[in-house]
Enzyme design. Sequence first.
Site, PDB file in Angstrom:
ATOM      1  N   ASN A  42       0.844  -1.197   0.000  1.00  0.00           N
ATOM      2  CA  ASN A  42       0.000   0.000   0.000  1.00  0.00           C
ATOM      3  C   ASN A  42       0.878   1.245   0.000  1.00  0.00           C
ATOM      4  O   ASN A  42       1.947   1.274   0.619  1.00  0.00           O
ATOM      5  CB  ASN A  42      -1.010  -0.008   1.149  1.00  0.00           C
ATOM      6  N   GLU A  44       0.451   5.305   0.580  1.00  0.00           N
ATOM      7  CA  GLU A  44      -0.475   6.341   1.049  1.00  0.00           C
ATOM      8  C   GLU A  44      -0.017   7.738   0.627  1.00  0.00           C
ATOM      9  O   GLU A  44       1.047   7.918   0.035  1.00  0.00           O
ATOM     10  CB  GLU A  44      -0.612   6.231   2.571  1.00  0.00           C
ATOM     11  N   GLU A  55      -3.016  -4.619  -3.127  1.00  0.00           N
ATOM     12  CA  GLU A  55      -3.548  -5.481  -4.189  1.00  0.00           C
ATOM     13  C   GLU A  55      -3.559  -4.746  -5.522  1.00  0.00           C
ATOM     14  O   GLU A  55      -3.166  -5.279  -6.564  1.00  0.00           O
ATOM     15  CB  GLU A  55      -4.986  -5.917  -3.869  1.00  0.00           C
TER      16      GLU A  55
HETATM   17  N1  THU Z   1      -5.181  -1.589   2.601  1.00  0.00           N
HETATM   18  C1  THU Z   1      -4.617  -2.384   1.643  1.00  0.00           C
HETATM   19  O1  THU Z   1      -3.570  -2.060   1.073  1.00  0.00           O
HETATM   20  N2  THU Z   1      -5.231  -3.543   1.344  1.00  0.00           N
HETATM   21  C2  THU Z   1      -6.299  -4.063   2.014  1.00  0.00           C
HETATM   22  O2  THU Z   1      -6.697  -5.174   1.727  1.00  0.00           O
HETATM   23  C3  THU Z   1      -6.930  -3.281   3.084  1.00  0.00           C
HETATM   24  C4  THU Z   1      -6.426  -1.898   3.262  1.00  0.00           C
HETATM   25  C5  THU Z   1      -4.481  -0.351   2.967  1.00  0.00           C
HETATM   26  C6  THU Z   1      -5.116   0.933   2.520  1.00  0.00           C
HETATM   27  C7  THU Z   1      -4.545   1.919   3.518  1.00  0.00           C
HETATM   28  O3  THU Z   1      -3.254   2.308   3.089  1.00  0.00           O
HETATM   29  C8  THU Z   1      -4.378   1.081   4.781  1.00  0.00           C
HETATM   30  O4  THU Z   1      -4.381  -0.276   4.362  1.00  0.00           O
HETATM   31  C9  THU Z   1      -5.466   1.307   5.818  1.00  0.00           C
HETATM   32  O5  THU Z   1      -6.731   1.165   5.264  1.00  0.00           O
END
Ligand code: THU
Length: 133
Positions: A42, A44, A55
């Site tokens: 992820n 941000e 994903e």
């Molecule tokens: N997040 C993901 O990368 N994948 C998931 O399956 C759930 C949530 C991330 C998004 C954000 O950066 C952090 O987790 C908190 O929601």
Amino acid sequence: MDSKLLMTKAQEARKRSYSPYSHFRVGAALLCKNGKIYTGCNVENASYSPCNCAERTAIFKAVSEGDSEFEAIAIIGGKEGETAPFCAPCGVCRQVIAEFCDKDFKIILGNEEKFSEHTLDELLPFAFGKQDL
Ligand code: THU
């Protein structure tokens, strides 16, 4: 398909998570039908809405490199310093997966010690997709 190997690759990718706002770190490993594996974490942003899930990072990396036929994805996540027993993909990621994958696409959830296999159909029943247009 080696689910354990895919989960290990997801865990390696998780180490590269850029999550200074949520402190929730996620990694994913996507297996293509041709055997290639793309990983993602992820990423941000201070403006929040541009945040990208692990994903989707993996899927967009693959598609942008010319691979769009997928067999399985492993996902691992949790708060900084912890690993959750289970990190389910968000609704947006399920929809993105549905764009490229069949109903029997495998979604591996859990961690390196314990994980379970699910199908896309289980996680996104009655999906709206290109077949409806
Ligand atoms: N997040 C993901 O990368 N994948 C998931 O399956 C759930 C949530 C991330 C998004 C954000 O950066 C952090 O987790 C908190 O929601």
